[in-house]
Enzyme design. Sequence first.
Site, PDB file in Angstrom:
ATOM      1  N   GLU A  46      -5.378  -5.289  10.850  1.00  0.00           N
ATOM      2  CA  GLU A  46      -4.191  -4.492  10.728  1.00  0.00           C
ATOM      3  C   GLU A  46      -4.477  -3.518  12.365  1.00  0.00           C
ATOM      4  O   GLU A  46      -5.243  -2.785  12.197  1.00  0.00           O
ATOM      5  CB  GLU A  46      -4.306  -3.192   9.849  1.00  0.00           C
ATOM      6  CG  GLU A  46      -4.017  -3.922   8.528  1.00  0.00           C
ATOM      7  CD  GLU A  46      -3.197  -3.111   7.525  1.00  0.00           C
ATOM      8  OE1 GLU A  46      -2.385  -2.956   6.893  1.00  0.00           O
ATOM      9  OE2 GLU A  46      -3.914  -1.927   7.452  1.00  0.00           O
ATOM     10  N   GLY A  70       2.610  -1.324   4.403  1.00  0.00           N
ATOM     11  CA  GLY A  70       2.801  -0.003   3.923  1.00  0.00           C
ATOM     12  C   GLY A  70       4.195   0.689   3.698  1.00  0.00           C
ATOM     13  O   GLY A  70       4.680   0.567   2.772  1.00  0.00           O
ATOM     14  N   GLY A  71       4.864   0.997   4.837  1.00  0.00           N
ATOM     15  CA  GLY A  71       6.114   1.715   4.553  1.00  0.00           C
ATOM     16  C   GLY A  71       7.026   0.911   3.822  1.00  0.00           C
ATOM     17  O   GLY A  71       7.975   1.350   3.085  1.00  0.00           O
ATOM     18  N   HIS A 102      -9.473   0.766   5.318  1.00  0.00           N
ATOM     19  CA  HIS A 102      -8.134   1.183   5.957  1.00  0.00           C
ATOM     20  C   HIS A 102      -8.330   1.855   7.272  1.00  0.00           C
ATOM     21  O   HIS A 102      -9.186   2.917   7.092  1.00  0.00           O
ATOM     22  CB  HIS A 102      -7.286   1.688   4.897  1.00  0.00           C
ATOM     23  CG  HIS A 102      -5.604   1.695   5.439  1.00  0.00           C
ATOM     24  ND1 HIS A 102      -5.385   2.617   6.365  1.00  0.00           N
ATOM     25  CD2 HIS A 102      -4.933   0.801   5.314  1.00  0.00           C
ATOM     26  CE1 HIS A 102      -4.114   2.148   6.831  1.00  0.00           C
ATOM     27  NE2 HIS A 102      -3.467   1.430   6.075  1.00  0.00           N
ATOM     28  N   SER A 115       3.598  -2.563  10.460  1.00  0.00           N
ATOM     29  CA  SER A 115       5.007  -2.580  10.677  1.00  0.00           C
ATOM     30  C   SER A 115       5.422  -3.900  10.023  1.00  0.00           C
ATOM     31  O   SER A 115       6.417  -4.502  10.746  1.00  0.00           O
ATOM     32  CB  SER A 115       5.479  -2.075  11.915  1.00  0.00           C
ATOM     33  OG  SER A 115       5.096  -0.787  12.315  1.00  0.00           O
ATOM     34  N   ASN A 170       0.734  -1.138   0.196  1.00  0.00           N
ATOM     35  CA  ASN A 170      -0.081  -0.102   0.129  1.00  0.00           C
ATOM     36  C   ASN A 170       0.870   1.097  -0.107  1.00  0.00           C
ATOM     37  O   ASN A 170       1.627   1.572   1.015  1.00  0.00           O
ATOM     38  CB  ASN A 170      -0.739  -0.001   1.188  1.00  0.00           C
ATOM     39  CG  ASN A 170      -1.668   1.132   1.370  1.00  0.00           C
ATOM     40  OD1 ASN A 170      -1.603   2.109   0.560  1.00  0.00           O
ATOM     41  ND2 ASN A 170      -2.306   1.343   2.601  1.00  0.00           N
ATOM     42  N   TRP A 171       1.086   1.933  -1.231  1.00  0.00           N
ATOM     43  CA  TRP A 171       1.826   2.983  -1.308  1.00  0.00           C
ATOM     44  C   TRP A 171       1.464   4.264  -0.753  1.00  0.00           C
ATOM     45  O   TRP A 171       2.032   5.376  -0.752  1.00  0.00           O
ATOM     46  CB  TRP A 171       2.321   3.286  -2.860  1.00  0.00           C
ATOM     47  CG  TRP A 171       2.932   2.168  -3.335  1.00  0.00           C
ATOM     48  CD1 TRP A 171       3.665   1.030  -2.799  1.00  0.00           C
ATOM     49  CD2 TRP A 171       3.379   2.031  -4.603  1.00  0.00           C
ATOM     50  NE1 TRP A 171       4.033   0.245  -3.427  1.00  0.00           N
ATOM     51  CE2 TRP A 171       4.020   0.713  -4.684  1.00  0.00           C
ATOM     52  CE3 TRP A 171       3.422   2.948  -5.846  1.00  0.00           C
ATOM     53  CZ2 TRP A 171       4.702   0.399  -6.071  1.00  0.00           C
ATOM     54  CZ3 TRP A 171       3.799   2.358  -7.091  1.00  0.00           C
ATOM     55  CH2 TRP A 171       4.554   1.061  -7.207  1.00  0.00           C
ATOM     56  N   LYS A 172      -0.051   4.209  -0.148  1.00  0.00           N
ATOM     57  CA  LYS A 172      -0.588   5.558   0.404  1.00  0.00           C
ATOM     58  C   LYS A 172      -0.216   6.842  -0.420  1.00  0.00           C
ATOM     59  O   LYS A 172      -0.161   6.740  -1.528  1.00  0.00           O
ATOM     60  CB  LYS A 172       0.191   5.458   1.906  1.00  0.00           C
ATOM     61  CG  LYS A 172      -0.181   4.132   2.711  1.00  0.00           C
ATOM     62  CD  LYS A 172       0.058   4.404   4.145  1.00  0.00           C
ATOM     63  CE  LYS A 172      -0.263   2.989   4.916  1.00  0.00           C
ATOM     64  NZ  LYS A 172      -0.220   3.015   6.231  1.00  0.00           N
ATOM     65  N   GLY A 214       2.547   1.773  11.003  1.00  0.00           N
ATOM     66  CA  GLY A 214       3.542   3.118  10.595  1.00  0.00           C
ATOM     67  C   GLY A 214       4.344   3.491  12.078  1.00  0.00           C
ATOM     68  O   GLY A 214       5.005   4.435  12.167  1.00  0.00           O
TER      69      GLY A 214
HETATM   70  P1  PGA Z   1       2.994   0.079   7.736  1.00  0.00           P
HETATM   71  O1  PGA Z   1       1.365   0.349   7.112  1.00  0.00           O
HETATM   72  O2  PGA Z   1       3.433  -1.162   7.046  1.00  0.00           O
HETATM   73  O3  PGA Z   1       3.757   1.251   7.355  1.00  0.00           O
HETATM   74  O4  PGA Z   1       2.793  -0.131   9.369  1.00  0.00           O
HETATM   75  C1  PGA Z   1       0.476  -0.849   6.746  1.00  0.00           C
HETATM   76  C2  PGA Z   1      -0.776  -0.441   6.366  1.00  0.00           C
HETATM   77  O5  PGA Z   1      -1.117   0.596   6.703  1.00  0.00           O
HETATM   78  O6  PGA Z   1      -1.233  -0.878   5.422  1.00  0.00           O
END
Ligand code: PGA
Length: 249
Positions: free
Chosen positions: A166, A233-234, A94, A212, A9-11, A172
């Site tokens: 999640e 995400g990250g 999300h 994470s 997920n590149w947000k 994050g």
């Molecule tokens: P993260 O995000 O890996 O940066 O914790 C996960 C997500 O929001 O899908």
Amino acid sequence: MRSYYIAGNWKMHKTVAESVALAKELKEKLAGCGEKVLVAPAFTALAAVAEALKGSNILLGAQNMGPEEQGAHTGEVSVLMLKDLGVKAVILGHSERRHSYSEGDALINKKVLLALKHGIEPILCVGETLEEREGGTLEAVIGMQVREGLKGVEAAALKSVTIAYEPVWAIGTGKTATPEDADAVHAYIRKVLASLYGETASKSMCIQYGGSVKADNAASLMAKPNIDGALVGGASLKVDTFAPIALFR
Ligand code: PGA
């Protein structure tokens, strides 16, 4: 052997050029990857990334969509537009949508049903806040999000649905649920699914873990019996941090 579903997920990151560059690097690096891999760029980069991913086994995803097919809905992106670009899956509910943009279960459910109607696979995100976990309402919260999110979804459509667990406090933050804690919640989600659709359907559903996830914890998380993949995400923003997650075994 079960296959895992790894989604990035590149947000709200990356220009079109940066998105295309990453997609091309991933295409090369993950050419032999046997897992189901998806990347979800920003809306603005979807068309270009679709082009860049042509001929690869990486699927294109979106991070959200509007709850209506089309019409006077300023600022929204329709399921038909996503489909037109070759989007295969869409992340819905999300926690950033739930908490920063007040999306509730009814709205999310509407989007889940609309995605399924048009052949786009929803990834339904659920997760508790730290307060909810510490206050002892984890199961009530997760149970409600799963039940309400799937309201009206026929058993036959379940194979197109993924649940992503999640925990909000792990997104994050660098804090990951331990594999044991995550697996326990995944097992609970299966219990809820079994109560809705029966034991067999519940067992065959894909439940991703997100929060994470990194190269160094991916294998131990996915070694757990109820964890079928990762929503990242990250660590999905660079080839060097995402590819090893998809290639964890
Ligand atoms: P993260 O995000 O890996 O940066 O914790 C996960 C997500 O929001 O899908």
